[in-house]
Design an enzyme around this catalytic site. Sequence first.
Site, mmCIF file in Angstrom:
data_model
loop_
_atom_site.group_PDB
_atom_site.id
_atom_site.type_symbol
_atom_site.label_atom_id
_atom_site.label_comp_id
_atom_site.label_asym_id
_atom_site.label_seq_id
_atom_site.Cartn_x
_atom_site.Cartn_y
_atom_site.Cartn_z
ATOM 1 N N LYS A 49 -70.694 -16.752 34.805
ATOM 2 C CA LYS A 49 -71.589 -16.328 35.889
ATOM 3 C C LYS A 49 -73.047 -16.518 35.501
ATOM 4 C CE LYS A 49 -68.169 -13.183 37.797
ATOM 5 N NZ LYS A 49 -67.590 -11.825 37.760
ATOM 6 N N GLN A 93 -69.308 -6.015 36.176
ATOM 7 C CA GLN A 93 -68.082 -6.732 35.821
ATOM 8 C C GLN A 93 -66.918 -5.754 35.674
ATOM 9 O OE1 GLN A 93 -67.563 -10.110 35.550
ATOM 10 N NE2 GLN A 93 -65.425 -9.577 35.255
ATOM 11 N N ASP A 116 -71.676 -8.251 45.223
ATOM 12 C CA ASP A 116 -70.217 -8.308 45.338
ATOM 13 C C ASP A 116 -69.731 -7.786 46.687
ATOM 14 O OD1 ASP A 116 -68.589 -9.562 43.527
ATOM 15 O OD2 ASP A 116 -68.404 -7.874 42.160
#
Length: 294
Positions: A49, A93, A116
């Site tokens: 990422k 994460q 997200d």
Amino acid sequence: MAERIDGKQAAADVKASVSAAVQTLPGQPTLAVVLVGDDPASEIYVRHKVTDTEECGMRSIKKTLPASASQQEVEALISNLNHDPEIDGILLQLPLPQGLNPNQAIECIHPDKDVDGLTEASAGRLVLGKTGLRPCTPTGSVILAKRALGDNLAGKNVVVIGRSILVGKPTALLFLAENCTVTIAHSKTQDLAALCRTADILIPAVGRPEMVKADWVKPGATVIDVGMNRIPAPERGEGKTRLVGDVAFKEVEPVAGHITPVPGGVGPMTRACLLQNTVKAACYRRGWPMPDGV
């Protein structure tokens, strides 16, 4: 034989669009990735990422905490990032180390920085059809369906297998926004196979290896396989595994019209849509004009 939908190429196209968009902005969007603990798989995901973000011309900041970190320490770090005017997006994460509450930590992320798309506010904006940041995997699934069938999905029958707040429900809502007729199937659904056979677009998202068989799929249907499961692969050596989806790929491929492979389907799109969301978050938050292509 189904045409395979190339998630890697689709993701590369999204990345190219994001890179071009970033060049037009008056500043550099910044993504902060929070990693708690030392899970090897999470380390790899975070590294990818960070690389993706920087390759698109954006800034990436990695924040780490030890596995021994308390809930309070995780939330304090997120709070600091919320208040940092240079940070446009925050990604926590998952999974978190045992003993930590991921939902509680996610809710600490400011909705404007929720790249997200997992906070209650983001979910509410999705349900109401308001502008906001959408979950990455469901967004990628819609892009791949359009890749196969064209931009107009209106009137298609969509069956989503799975009702999780991470994938199932938001996927259903995003296809509903495309004027599809959407059914959410789950563990209590009666005659699941028969229901799946009604789908023009079938989206398994339950995490059960190769659950969807050939006789579950309407001939010519588009199958977007969200499942990511590791199963034993003794043919590769003792203790080895391989990645499979929720679809029995080899037997479904001759029946479907289009199908995503695993790996190489939805997975790359999730990362690409995170980059897209980072640009959107920066533009919403800073009042920048939204570039074309994101």
